[in-house]
Design a protein around this motif. Structure first.
Motif, mmCIF file in Angstrom:
data_model
loop_
_atom_site.group_PDB
_atom_site.id
_atom_site.type_symbol
_atom_site.label_atom_id
_atom_site.label_comp_id
_atom_site.label_asym_id
_atom_site.label_seq_id
_atom_site.Cartn_x
_atom_site.Cartn_y
_atom_site.Cartn_z
ATOM 1 N N ASP A 29 0.833 -1.219 0.000
ATOM 2 C CA ASP A 29 0.000 0.000 0.000
ATOM 3 C C ASP A 29 0.858 1.257 0.000
ATOM 4 O O ASP A 29 0.577 2.230 -0.711
ATOM 5 C CB ASP A 29 -0.938 0.006 1.211
ATOM 6 N N ASP A 30 1.930 1.241 0.791
ATOM 7 C CA ASP A 30 2.797 2.426 0.868
ATOM 8 C C ASP A 30 3.490 2.689 -0.456
ATOM 9 O O ASP A 30 3.657 3.856 -0.865
ATOM 10 C CB ASP A 30 3.838 2.239 1.970
ATOM 11 N N LYS A 33 0.950 4.229 -2.812
ATOM 12 C CA LYS A 33 0.667 5.638 -2.486
ATOM 13 C C LYS A 33 1.861 6.529 -2.843
ATOM 14 O O LYS A 33 1.690 7.652 -3.307
ATOM 15 C CB LYS A 33 0.323 5.766 -1.002
ATOM 16 N N SER A 34 3.066 6.002 -2.627
ATOM 17 C CA SER A 34 4.264 6.771 -2.954
ATOM 18 C C SER A 34 4.353 7.031 -4.452
ATOM 19 O O SER A 34 4.744 8.126 -4.895
ATOM 20 C CB SER A 34 5.503 6.017 -2.464
ATOM 21 N N THR A 37 1.870 9.745 -5.298
ATOM 22 C CA THR A 37 2.319 11.045 -4.772
ATOM 23 C C THR A 37 3.432 11.628 -5.639
ATOM 24 O O THR A 37 3.418 12.817 -5.995
ATOM 25 C CB THR A 37 2.798 10.890 -3.322
ATOM 26 N N LEU A 70 -8.258 2.335 -1.648
ATOM 27 C CA LEU A 70 -7.000 2.925 -1.183
ATOM 28 C C LEU A 70 -6.637 4.161 -2.007
ATOM 29 O O LEU A 70 -6.179 5.173 -1.467
ATOM 30 C CB LEU A 70 -5.893 1.870 -1.286
ATOM 31 N N VAL A 71 -6.828 4.066 -3.330
ATOM 32 C CA VAL A 71 -6.530 5.218 -4.190
ATOM 33 C C VAL A 71 -7.388 6.423 -3.791
ATOM 34 O O VAL A 71 -6.886 7.544 -3.670
ATOM 35 C CB VAL A 71 -6.756 4.854 -5.670
ATOM 36 N N HIS A 74 -6.279 7.914 -0.448
ATOM 37 C CA HIS A 74 -4.999 8.615 -0.521
ATOM 38 C C HIS A 74 -5.094 9.913 -1.343
ATOM 39 O O HIS A 74 -4.529 10.943 -0.969
ATOM 40 C CB HIS A 74 -3.936 7.700 -1.132
ATOM 41 N N CYS A 75 -5.841 9.860 -2.443
ATOM 42 C CA CYS A 75 -5.881 11.021 -3.345
ATOM 43 C C CYS A 75 -6.675 12.200 -2.766
ATOM 44 O O CYS A 75 -6.358 13.362 -3.035
ATOM 45 C CB CYS A 75 -6.476 10.618 -4.690
#
Length: 917
Positions: A29-30, A33-34, A37, A70-71, A74-75
């Motif tokens: 997941d990290d 997300k990275s 980003t 998750l997207v 995070h977004c």
């Protein structure tokens, strides 16, 4: 292994869907997300990366749903962080909106709850991601049953805003999110109840926001009102600014007593915000006509300066123009009527709280408009002229105005007219773009409204000239064009216009020259009114500006009406410019000699035949000789008073000798006329009882003219000889003899004229001046000087003379009440007339309270001849005149009734108001 965006995009572009899914599954997941980003911060390929993630995360399997959620999770905060470029954040949210429908109910509920928590925490300051929230809520509303948290929250019904997890309208909003939330609710499906709840919540937030945030919030609220609740939205907006205005007004009243910490924003900042909000409302009304109808309904209940400005701006929309001005006209007059009823009723004053004056409300709108409210100024001009046109004085019989000056306004219509004039005057002072339009419309009305009174427009023009003469001079061409119409305007309009622009003529040579040319041309007009306007114009300015009598001398060959104006104006010319004394007096002397019989043994001393002219069977007065004589006497007496204090300014020895020469000659002429008139009988004028006075024949008309001339001469000589007598008993006996002859002729005229087919319906106006009547009444009734008693007893011994004096004073007061001025010198001077009224009041009151009517001559059957009753009638008329014409002098006091306090400065020191009898 770390996530690589290039690999992800390469796999996404190929045909290997399983390889893409395996690659995404290999990322934590990290790492995922990275990757998002890094791409977002670089502003490169972030949309393609998210698309590739969604492509490799099918919505039908649990891992795909989890990765999609998750997207989103995070977004959303990434876009709110402020680290991304605006375009990048918009692209991300736009793509997320396209995929929202594919999320299952629990995921949508979880995202909605996340939004709510972020809003509560104030983490939605930028509002970039709030565009996605309505899409999530819309997707939720399409779900018939939702299992979330502890279980299903709905069965057999669709999810609504209320029953979503932690509904966003039911918790406290952070003020920084209000605008974004309001924008968001435009796209959220809402029931009418939910919409009302949201709207009311937004309106309550007004008080917590900075003033500069109000306009964009109002804009979004008006867009939201397209769904409904229009009345609530408009009520809330108007009430908010009404409260702000009230707070500013309280601060101005209390001044330094206000706590600095609770003072509101600066006034200029508030007005600029109000102006912006007004523009937003007008724009919304243009798009939504139902909103316009609701606005009119709302302002019928809540009328305030902000509401007035809003209405005037809406009036620029053609379909609302007539409705707005009809509403304002009705509202203004209704408020004035209500205020009048309130002032006249103590009961209503205790029952109804004091409210803001409608006049003050409108004028506050004018003053507020100086802060850049250009969209309001046009409506202010239209409102001002509408009030003046609708409620201005109306023409009565023979064109006489039914109402007086707007300065004396009392009725609701008069107050509305005065308010219109004040709106235009204040607008003229404050707004340069509308000055030319206001001036042009005022001048146009003076020219075109010849059938109705225009005194209110003349007063407005005069105020404009006094308050801003240089501004008017910038539009001097408009004023000069108006001069070309003087020959075709009523005399009262001409006089009012010329008096109004008089200050301009003292500083503008071109305007003065234009006026002189127009007046000279009008002097030869074929219309009598044009020639009267010309002589009135010359008389008005010859003492101040022109300094030349040449044009006026030509008037001595004009009709009687023109000559009359000349004679009535010469004394004022002399008073304003004493250097013209020699020219004026020589002109009068030369004119008087035309009718004077120089042979001292011949009777009568005056020739009447040259005073009339005939055209066929019609007889006309050609020379108003009595007025000529009156003018000569008053000019002569004025010079006598001035010279008592020393030589006039600017005069040399030769001029003084010349002045003494014509003054001596005139005095000798007047003495001779007096002496020979006392020897002349009515038969010498062919005016005895055997003469015909019927107005139905030319002979009767001629005799009536002769009689009026002779009666006027008698009165002029009574005044002259009283002033010159210095309380000589012999001279007073001569005065009494002149009166008896006047009285005898008056009785004959009254008796004979009444027997004709066309009886005379009005008594000729007396030529005694108001100042003389004041002096004469004081001498007859109040003078206790011992040395004068013997001579005054001559006049006091004649009851008819006493009644005549009071009757003439009553006639003058009546004329002052009806027209605001009297004949004779200083008749146009309001202050002098008021002083004379005060003096006459003291005399009449003393006479009425000290000499009972029972002791008067009881032989008179007609009670109208009773001096006491005449005094009482005179007092009633004076009180009525003062209330009507001098309301500003009515001083309300506790010790004295208001009707007496106005006269107290002019009464004797030991005088007190009498008790009612």
């Amino acid at each position: 292994m770390g996530g690589d965006a290039g690999t992800l995009l390469q796999l996404s572009e190929g045909d290997g869907a399983r390889e893409l899914q395996r690659y995404l599954a290999s990322l934590s997941d990290d790492e995922l997300k990275s990757m998002i980003t890094n791409c977002a911060l670089k502003g490169k390929d972030v949309g393609a990366v998210i698309k590739a993630i969604f492509k490799g995360s099918p919505a039908g399997i649990s891992d795909g749903v989890k990765r999609r959620s998750l997207v989103y999770q995070h977004c959303i905060p990434l876009c709110e962080s402020g680290d991304l470029q605006t375009e990048v954040a918009s692209d991300i949210i736009g793509f997320l909106m396209l995929e929202t429908h594919s999320l299952p109910g629990p995921s949508l509920a979880h995202l909605a709850a996340g939004y709510v928590e972020a809003i509560k925490a104030g983490e939605m300051c930028s509002g970039r991601s709030l565009e996605l929230f309505p899409t999530i809520l819309t997707a939720l509303s399409a779900i018939e049953a939702l299992a979330y948290g502890k279980g299903e929250i709905l069965q057999n019904e669709r999810v609504t805003l209320k029953n979503t997890p932690s509904p966003p309208c039911f918790f406290l909003w952070d003020p920084t999110c209000v605008i974004h939330l309001t924008t968001m609710f435009r796209d959220v499906p809402l029931s009418s109840e939910e919409l009302q709840f949201v709207v009311e919540k937004v309106l309550r937030m007004f008080q917590k926001l900075d003033l500069q945030e109000i306009p964009p919030l109002v804009y979004q609220l008006l867009l939201l009102a397209a769904k409904g609740c229009k009345k609530i939205v408009l009520d809330g907006i108007i009430m908010y600014f009404k409260e702000q205005d009230d707070r500013h007004e309280d601060e101005q009243k209390n001044g330094e007593n206000m706590d600095v910490e609770v003072q509101s924003v600066p006034q200029d900042q508030l007005r600029h915000v109000e102006g912006t909000v007004i523009l937003h409302v007008v724009f919304a009304v243009q798009l939504d006509h139902e909103l316009g109808r609701e606005l009119l309904k709302t302002l019928k209940v809540i009328l305030c300066p902000f509401g007035v400005a809003l209405l005037l701006s809406v009036a620029r929309i053609q379909r609302y123009e007539e409705q707005v001005f009809d509403f304002l006209k009705g509202a203004i007059t209704k408020r004035f009527k209500d205020d009048q009823a309130l002032q006249n009723s103590r009961f209503l004053q205790d029952l109804i709280p004091q409210s803001c004056s409608v006049g003050q409300m409108i004028l506050d709108t004018v003053r507020n408009s100086v802060f850049g409210w250009d969209h309001v100024t046009k409506g202010l001009v239209e409102l001002g002229f509408m009030l003046m046109d609708s409620f201005g004085p109306k023409a009565g019989a023979f064109g006489k105005a039914l109402e007086g000056s707007t300065a004396l306004a009392k009725t609701p219509n008069q107050l509305a007219c005065r308010l219109g004039g004040q709106v235009l005057l204040d607008g003229f002072k404050m707004h340069e773009p509308i000055r030319g339009e206001i001036l042009e419309q005022v001048l146009n009305r003076l020219i075109t409204k010849t059938a109705s009174p225009v005194t209110h427009f003349i007063e407005l023009l005069s105020s404009m000239v006094v308050s801003a003469p240089m501004i008017i001079l910038e539009s001097s061409a408009k004023v000069t064009e108006t001069f070309d119409h003087l020959s075709f305007l009523p005399l009262t309009t001409v006089l009012g216009l010329l008096k109004a622009v008089q200050p301009l003529l003292k500083v503008s040579i071109s305007m003065k020259d234009s006026l002189i040319l127009v007046l000279r041309k009008a002097m030869f007009s074929s219309q009598l009114e044009g020639r009267k306007s010309a002589v009135s114009g010359f008389l008005l300015f010859v003492g101040y500006i022109l300094g030349d009598l040449g044009s006026l001398r030509r008037c001595l060959n004009q009709q009687a009406d023109v000559r009359l104006l000349l004679y009535e104006g010469f004394r004022d010319v002399l008073r304003h410019n004493s250097q013209l004394a020699s020219s004026i007096m020589q002109t009068l002397l030369s004119q008087l000699k035309r009718y004077y019989e120089p042979e001292q043994d011949l009777l009568p001393p005056l020739k009447l035949e040259p005073c009339i002219s005939a055209q066929g069977d019609q007889i006309f007065l050609q020379e108003p000789m009595a007025h000529l004589l009156s003018c000569t006497v008053h000019c002569l007496l004025w010079l006598r008073n001035v010279q008592t204090g020393g030589p006039m300014a600017g005069s040399d020895d030769d001029e003084e000798e010349e002045e003494e020469g014509y003054q001596t000659e005139l005095h000798a002429m007047l003495e001779s006329v007096t002496r020979r008139l006392m020897k002349s009988e009515l038969e010498d004028f062919e005016l005895d009882k055997s003469a015909e006075f019927s107005l139905s024949s030319s002979v009767g008309v001629k005799n009536n003219i002769y009689a009026v001339l002779v009666m006027g001469v008698y009165e002029v000589l009574i005044e002259y000889n009283f002033v010159m007598a210095n309380y000589s008993k012999n001279r007073f006996e001569e005065i009494l003899e002149l009166y008896r002859r006047h009285h005898k002729l008056s009785e004959i005229l009254h008796e004979k004229a009444g027997k004709g087919r066309v009886p005379s319906n009005k008594t000729p106006r007396s030529l005694l001046s108001m100042a003389f009547l004041s002096t004469l009444l004081s001498a007859l009734f109040r003078d206790n000087t011992q040395s004068r008693q013997d001579s005054l007893s001559v006049l006091r011994s004649c009851p008819d003379f006493l009644r005549y004096t009071v009757s003439v004073a009553l006639q003058k007061v009546q004329q002052l009440e009806e027209t605001g001025h009297t004949d004779g010198p200083e008749g146009q001077n309001a202050e002098k007339m008021f002083r004379h009224l005060c003096d006459i009041t003291c005399v009449l009151m003393w006479r009425y309270t000290n000499i009972p009517s029972a002791v008067e001559d009881s032989s008179k059957k007609d009670s109208s001849h009773n001096v006491s009753l005449l005094c009482l009638e005179g007092l009633l008329r004076i009180f009525s005149t003062v209330i009507e014409r001098y309301p500003h002098r009515m001083n309300l006091t506790v010790r004295r009734p208001s009707c007496w306090s106005v006269f107290s400065p002019y009464c004797p020191a030991n005088w007190t108001p009498p008790h009612p009898r």
